[in-house]
Design a protein around this motif. Structure first.
Motif, short mmCIF file in Angstrom:
data_model
loop_
_atom_site.label_atom_id
_atom_site.label_comp_id
_atom_site.label_asym_id
_atom_site.label_seq_id
_atom_site.Cartn_x
_atom_site.Cartn_y
_atom_site.Cartn_z
N ARG A 99 59.24 52.33 44.97
CA ARG A 99 57.94 52.69 45.54
C ARG A 99 57.90 54.11 46.12
O ARG A 99 56.82 54.66 46.30
N GLY A 100 59.06 54.65 46.48
CA GLY A 100 59.09 55.99 47.03
C GLY A 100 58.80 56.06 48.52
O GLY A 100 58.95 57.13 49.14
N ARG A 101 58.43 54.96 49.15
CA ARG A 101 58.14 54.93 50.59
C ARG A 101 58.11 53.48 51.04
O ARG A 101 57.69 52.60 50.29
N LEU A 102 58.57 53.23 52.27
CA LEU A 102 58.52 51.90 52.84
C LEU A 102 57.77 51.91 54.15
O LEU A 102 57.92 52.84 54.95
N ASP A 103 56.97 50.86 54.37
CA ASP A 103 56.28 50.66 55.63
C ASP A 103 56.90 49.44 56.31
O ASP A 103 57.03 48.37 55.70
N VAL A 104 57.32 49.61 57.55
CA VAL A 104 58.06 48.56 58.25
C VAL A 104 57.29 47.25 58.28
O VAL A 104 57.83 46.19 57.93
N GLU A 105 56.03 47.28 58.70
CA GLU A 105 55.26 46.04 58.85
C GLU A 105 55.07 45.34 57.51
O GLU A 105 55.22 44.11 57.41
N LEU A 113 68.76 56.90 53.18
CA LEU A 113 67.32 57.12 53.25
C LEU A 113 67.02 57.98 54.48
O LEU A 113 67.92 58.29 55.28
N VAL A 114 65.76 58.37 54.61
CA VAL A 114 65.31 59.15 55.77
C VAL A 114 64.26 58.33 56.50
O VAL A 114 63.28 57.87 55.90
N ARG A 115 64.48 58.15 57.81
CA ARG A 115 63.50 57.39 58.60
C ARG A 115 62.27 58.23 58.87
O ARG A 115 62.35 59.44 59.12
N THR A 116 61.13 57.60 58.82
CA THR A 116 59.86 58.23 59.19
C THR A 116 59.19 57.37 60.25
O THR A 116 59.64 56.25 60.54
#
Length: 272
Positions: free
Chosen positions: A17-23, A49-52
């Protein structure tokens, strides 16, 4: 789902996906958002990974799922494939193994063989080594993890190709690996692949790995491709070998329909 399995799932989803959302991921994996935050923090500490704010993105290096996080996928099927492949090996053979989770399962099954029975001329000791000091089988591999796992087994002589280590697969590639492999011969090679297609053959995503895997396959009197059913009917970037070079395909029992395409090409197919 334990922590190791969650880490594998998170890295796979991030690669896709290229990005993850925690919720969103917490709901998908059915754990708390706090658990996902801790998982992402731990993966960030490993520079995977890099945290955002609120999630994570891939880091800025070549992104692939490390072998240790791929090992849990289709684990039961790979273990069955490993046992079926290892059963093809006879005492005294020289066996080739490339890197990957399925070939690692073959290596474990080889090491666990309980039937390295005594020879009439050279009885085996309790660790599987023959009484004349010779191992039951010789394994040639370009995979660091496989070499490390087998090196402690007295019944197995391990030959490592040398070369430059690939961080995601632990495979050794490059001219040094090629130099060693050109000087040896194998009775049988078990080659894992990222994709196996009845028309195109076996292939890998990385051209450097494909080149060394092709050489390993070419040095064998008998070539056995080991791949779970998710790899069948798929093509990737760099070809390892054409279908005509494959003597046997060992896959899992979910591949009944797809396997017929390979049988039509003259390959023996074992469904474990």
């Amino acid at each position: 789902m334990n922590q190791h399995e969650r880490h594998g799932v998170l890295l796979r989803l991030l690669a896709e996906r290229g990005r993850l959302d925690v919720e969103a991921v917490a709901a998908e994996v059915a754990v708390s958002a706090a658990t996902i935050r801790r998982d992402l923090d731990q993966l960030a500490e490993q520079q995977l990974l890099v945290r955002t704010r609120g999630g994570a993105v891939p880091n800025d290096v070549a992104y692939d799922l490390p072998l240790r996080h791929r090992a849990g996928r289709d684990a039961a099927e790979k273990e069955r494939i490993g046992r079926a492949a290892a059963a093809m090996v006879e005492r005294g053979m020289v066996v080739g193994l490339n890197g990957g989770t399925t070939t690692a399962a073959v290596a474990r099954a080889l090491a666990a063989r309980a039937d390295w029975g005594p020879d009439a001329e050279a009885p085996a000791d309790r660790d599987g080594a023959r009484g004349d000091g010779q191992p039951a089988v010789t394994v040639v591999t370009n995979a660091l993890n496989i070499a490390a796992e087998l090196a402690v087994r007295r019944s197995v002589k391990v030959v490592v190709s040398g070369g430059v280590a690939m961080p995601s697969s632990y495979e050794l590639v490059g001219p040094l690996a090629g130099h060693i492999l050109r000087e040896i011969r194998l009775d049988i090679a078990f080659v894992g692949a990222d994709a196996v297609d009845a028309e195109h053959g076996a292939s890998a995503r990385d051209e450097h790995e494909a080149s060394i895997n092709a050489l390993l396959a070419a040095r064998a009197a008998r070539l056995v491709v080991v791949a779970d059913s998710t790899k069948l009917g798929v093509r990737t970037f760099a070809r390892i070998c054409p279908p005509a070079d494959i003597d046997v395909l060992v896959t899992d029992d979910r591949a009944a329909d797809t396997a017929r395409e390979f049988e039509d090409k003259g390959m023996a197919v074992v469904r474990a």
